[in-house]
Scaffold this motif. Structure first.
Motif, mmCIF file in Angstrom:
data_model
loop_
_atom_site.group_PDB
_atom_site.id
_atom_site.type_symbol
_atom_site.label_atom_id
_atom_site.label_comp_id
_atom_site.label_asym_id
_atom_site.label_seq_id
_atom_site.Cartn_x
_atom_site.Cartn_y
_atom_site.Cartn_z
ATOM 1 N N ALA A 43 0.822 -1.127 0.001
ATOM 2 C CA ALA A 43 0.205 -0.093 -0.180
ATOM 3 C C ALA A 43 0.972 1.207 0.036
ATOM 4 O O ALA A 43 0.515 2.247 -0.838
ATOM 5 N N LEU A 44 2.225 1.304 0.572
ATOM 6 C CA LEU A 44 2.786 2.264 0.846
ATOM 7 C C LEU A 44 3.390 2.663 -0.562
ATOM 8 O O LEU A 44 3.680 3.555 -0.714
ATOM 9 N N VAL A 45 3.929 1.438 -1.202
ATOM 10 C CA VAL A 45 4.394 1.562 -2.475
ATOM 11 C C VAL A 45 3.356 2.049 -3.484
ATOM 12 O O VAL A 45 3.538 3.037 -4.437
ATOM 13 N N PHE A 46 2.276 1.579 -3.287
ATOM 14 C CA PHE A 46 1.243 2.211 -4.362
ATOM 15 C C PHE A 46 0.865 3.646 -4.233
ATOM 16 O O PHE A 46 0.770 4.338 -5.090
ATOM 17 N N LYS A 51 0.167 8.094 -9.694
ATOM 18 C CA LYS A 51 0.085 9.407 -10.407
ATOM 19 C C LYS A 51 -1.162 10.020 -9.450
ATOM 20 O O LYS A 51 -2.013 9.604 -9.532
ATOM 21 N N PRO A 52 -0.800 11.132 -8.763
ATOM 22 C CA PRO A 52 -1.962 11.834 -8.079
ATOM 23 C C PRO A 52 -2.936 12.370 -9.058
ATOM 24 O O PRO A 52 -2.773 12.743 -10.189
ATOM 25 N N SER A 173 -8.483 15.685 -12.598
ATOM 26 C CA SER A 173 -7.465 15.816 -13.511
ATOM 27 C C SER A 173 -6.025 15.626 -12.900
ATOM 28 O O SER A 173 -5.919 15.848 -11.557
ATOM 29 N N ARG A 174 -5.202 14.918 -13.681
ATOM 30 C CA ARG A 174 -3.849 14.907 -13.095
ATOM 31 C C ARG A 174 -3.157 16.422 -12.889
ATOM 32 O O ARG A 174 -2.278 16.399 -12.008
ATOM 33 N N SER A 433 -7.074 14.569 -4.548
ATOM 34 C CA SER A 433 -8.015 13.764 -4.062
ATOM 35 C C SER A 433 -7.988 12.350 -4.052
ATOM 36 O O SER A 433 -8.441 11.501 -3.425
ATOM 37 N N PHE A 434 -6.996 11.774 -4.884
ATOM 38 C CA PHE A 434 -6.506 10.359 -4.885
ATOM 39 C C PHE A 434 -4.928 10.315 -5.085
ATOM 40 O O PHE A 434 -4.466 11.099 -6.143
ATOM 41 N N PRO A 435 -4.213 9.388 -4.591
ATOM 42 C CA PRO A 435 -4.359 8.585 -3.410
ATOM 43 C C PRO A 435 -4.534 9.230 -2.103
ATOM 44 O O PRO A 435 -3.463 10.348 -1.772
#
Length: 699
Positions: A43-46, A51-52, A173-174, A433-435
């Motif tokens: 999870a930490l690697v992911f 890309k946010p 959007s990125r 907003s993600f991740p």
């Protein structure tokens, strides 16, 4: 055929041994810690590699923006109420429509953007593999516009908070700047589409109203022409006060007649008063006479003559010529005075006669005018109908013309107000907003911990190692001889019978210590878990034999577990008479119940030595009126356990209505009876070594 296994391997309760589960988790703790740590690291690697994605939010308020000053018709009421729940959902569908998306895509220049067009830099290897596996749609089969629209729809989200008219537009959007511009562009495009829709509605309305106004112009002109033609043809010309001439003349004649009557009455009244005053010689008091210039001079001369006559009378006698002359002059003046008064009275009487003649003439003229006005009444009614129709058409023309002018004004106004306004514009977000790093890592770790722990606990439960084992017999308890219970399928041959052995402890006399439950009781308890009443058959039971004692012991044992009935299935059997208190002789029982000579309250007795209920064989000798199956069904609604003691023949009748059947004995005859009971539908078993069984079931 069921294999014979020891009963003690099946006597496992449904309780879970929590201490065993704890020991298993402790023993296999690395099977929990390892996957949990791996999940945490993954999870930490992911969250650090992916890309946010940024999300910006703009908000719209749905309300009527059409104010009083922007309207052509200033008197029209403005409805300030906004849309209902269905209207809000309709606006959400408009915001997510493809037409609006095309505008925003063109405005933002998303054509060729790698984030929105997966083929902008060619198809990647992962995409090709997903397409080959059928897990993803082939993007080459879609047009560039469809690809961008699909991706745009995935990144756009429109929501409405409950019980509000606010629309929340979220665009992700990125690029944070692109996310903010996307949310604002969607809001602006929506406002613009609302304005265009209003202008389009006004344009369509103006086109339809133009035809209607033109048609109304012609109809109004035609209606007014009909009114004027009819008025000219019938002579109903309009005079003063917007009334026709005959009616107007009638009113004028009526006014003149009223005035003439007033003049006549006034002149007649004056003449009558003047005559009365003349008769009373009160000529000086008549206003018309007193105000006459001639009468005033005569009155002055009379006064002067009277004064002179009085002066002369002081020196002259009444028969003096001078006195007679003065008296003659005074008499002449009095005659002139009366003659003038009479002349005035005759003048007033003439005026009254003239007024009377005028009244008569006016009355005749008025009657003639009434006939003329009455004749013109019907024509005037039709004329009013024509005027009313023309007036309605004219009012409609004015209304539609005003609407037409308003529609033209709204069509030409570029800044037409929309039914929504932006209350919050989107800003470039600073945080993605993600991740969400912490929630994702915590959730993945917790989920893995729960799943791995659950897998270990489930394995222990499925293998039965976590179940509580039956309690072992105490070391100081006497070890009885084993009881053999044989069970076989209906189609099994007698030579293939197998026995199941269970060791149990039976106390000799007094209350024994805790020991293993008998297999017979275990089978009954298992059946009790599945149904509300367990019906047990014990056979063969003769009148005073050992099997009857076994049925009594079994029933008394079950009475400690619930409501239990011991029934003699054979009418007239005397094996259970000694258990009940019956001062009047043999107790009533099954025979009396089946014959219909007694009810349940009369045939069911209390065991004198326990809480057991007993149904003896009975004493009636009549034929059976109630079938045995009906009696069994009725008893099953009241008791938790029913133990039937029956002869072989009666046992065959009961086989289809009981849950368990135990045949006492171990010889060929007992096996043959067990097989026949099994064929009738009973779950039948053999009970060997009756002497040993008595000790077990009596425990």
């Amino acid at each position: 055929m069921r294999a014979d296994i020891p009963i003690e391997t099946e006597a496992v309760t449904n309780e879970v041994d929590l201490s065993h589960v704890g020991r298993a988790l402790k023993k296999k703790r690395w099977w929990v810690i390892g996957p949990t740590l791996v999940a945490l690291a993954g999870a930490l690697v992911f969250v650090n590699v992916v890309k946010p994605r940024y999300t910006s939010e703009a908000r719209l308020l749905l309300e009527n923006q059409d104010d009083f000053y922007a309207r052509v018709d200033k008197g029209e009421r403005i409805d300030a109420n906004g849309p209902d729940a269905e209207g809000v959902q309709s606006q959400i569908q408009l915001l997510t429509s493809r037409d609006l998306a095309r505008r925003v895509i063109k405005q933002l220049g998303l054509q060729g953007n790698v984030e929105f067009d997966s083929l902008a830099n060619g198809m990647g290897a992962l995409t090709r593999v997903m397409v080959l596996l059928g897990l993803q749609r082939d993007p080459t089969q879609m047009s560039p516009e469809d690809r961008i629209l699909e991706k745009f729809g995935e990144k756009l989200s429109v929501l409405s908070p409950t019980k509000t008219r606010v629309l929340s537009i979220e665009f992700s959007s990125r690029n944070p700047d692109l996310a903010a511009r996307g949310a604002n562009a969607v809001a602006d495009a929506y406002i613009e589409m609302q304005q265009e829709a209003k202008r389009s509605i006004a344009r369509t309305a103006a086109q339809s109203l133009a035809t209607l106004v033109s048609d109304l112009h012609g109809r109004v002109a035609e209606a007014e022409a009909k009114v004027e033609d009819y008025r000219a043809k019938t002579g109903l010309l309009v005079g003063a006060n917007n009334t026709v001439i005959p009616t107007q003349q009638l009113g004028e004649l009526n006014n003149q007649l009223s005035n003439a009557r007033g003049v006549q009455a006034d002149a007649q009244a004056k003449a009558n008063i003047l005559r009365d005053m003349l008769r009373q010689n009160r000529i000086g008091e008549i206003p018309d006479v007193a105000n006459n210039e001639v009468m005033r001079r005569i009155f002055e001369q009379r006064v002067a003559l009277r004064a002179q006559l009085a002066l002369e009378s002081r020196t002259l006698l009444p028969q003096h010529p001078r006195i007679k002359e003065l008296e003659a002059q005074l008499h002449d003046l009095d005659m002139q005075w009366r003659a003038a008064a009479e002349r005035t009275a005759r003048t007033l009487e003439n005026e009254a006669r003239i007024a009377s003649v005028r009244v008569e003439n006016l009355t005749k003229v008025l009657d003639d005018q009434k006939r003329v006005a009455g004749a013109a009444g019907a024509e005037e009614v039709k004329l009013r109908d024509l005027e009313r129709a023309a007036r309605l058409l004219k009012d409609q023309l004015e209304t539609e013309t005003a609407k037409y002018q308003e529609a033209l004004a709204r069509e030409r106004v570029k800044a037409t107000p929309a039914d929504a306004r932006i209350i919050q514009r989107g800003l470039a977000p600073q945080l993605p907003s993600f991740p969400k790093k912490l929630p994702i890592a915590a959730f993945a770790t917790l989920a893995t911990l729960i799943l791995s722990t659950g897998a270990i606990v489930a394995g222990e439960l499925l293998t039965g190692r976590a179940r509580v084992a039956p309690p072992a017999a105490p070391l100081d308890a006497p070890q009885p001889e084993p009881v053999r219970i044989a069970a076989q399928e209906r189609s099994a041959a007698p030579a293939e019978r197998l026995a199941e052995t269970v060791e149990a402890a039976a106390p000799p006399v007094a209350p024994p210590p805790a020991q293993t439950a008998p297999d017979v009781i275990h089978r009954i308890d298992s059946a009790r878990a599945a149904q509300s009443c367990v019906k047990v058959l014990v056979t063969p039971c003769e009148k005073d034999g050992k099997p009857a004692e076994t049925a009594i012991a079994l029933a008394r044992n079950l009475a400690r577990r619930g409501r239990t009935l011991l029934a003699a299935a054979d009418p007239g059997a005397r094996a259970f008479d000694a258990l009940v208190h019956s001062p009047g002789g043999a107790p009533k029982g099954m025979a009396d119940l089946s014959a219909g000579v007694a009810d349940f309250a009369e045939v069911i007795h209390r065991d004198v030595g326990s809480r057991l209920h007993v149904l003896p064989g009975g004493i009636a000798a009549g034929d059976e009126q109630y079938e045995l199956s009906l009696i069994v069904t009725a008893l099953a609604h009241t008791y938790d356990f029913i133990v039937f003691a029956a002869s072989p023949d009666q046992a065959l009748r009961l086989a289809a209505h009981v849950d368990l059947a135990f045949v006492l004995g171990g010889d060929a005859a007992a096996e043959d009876l067990r097989a026949r009971l099994a064929q009738e539908g009973a779950d039948a078993h053999l009970l060997e070594d009756v002497q040993g069984l008595d000790g077990l079931v009596a425990a």
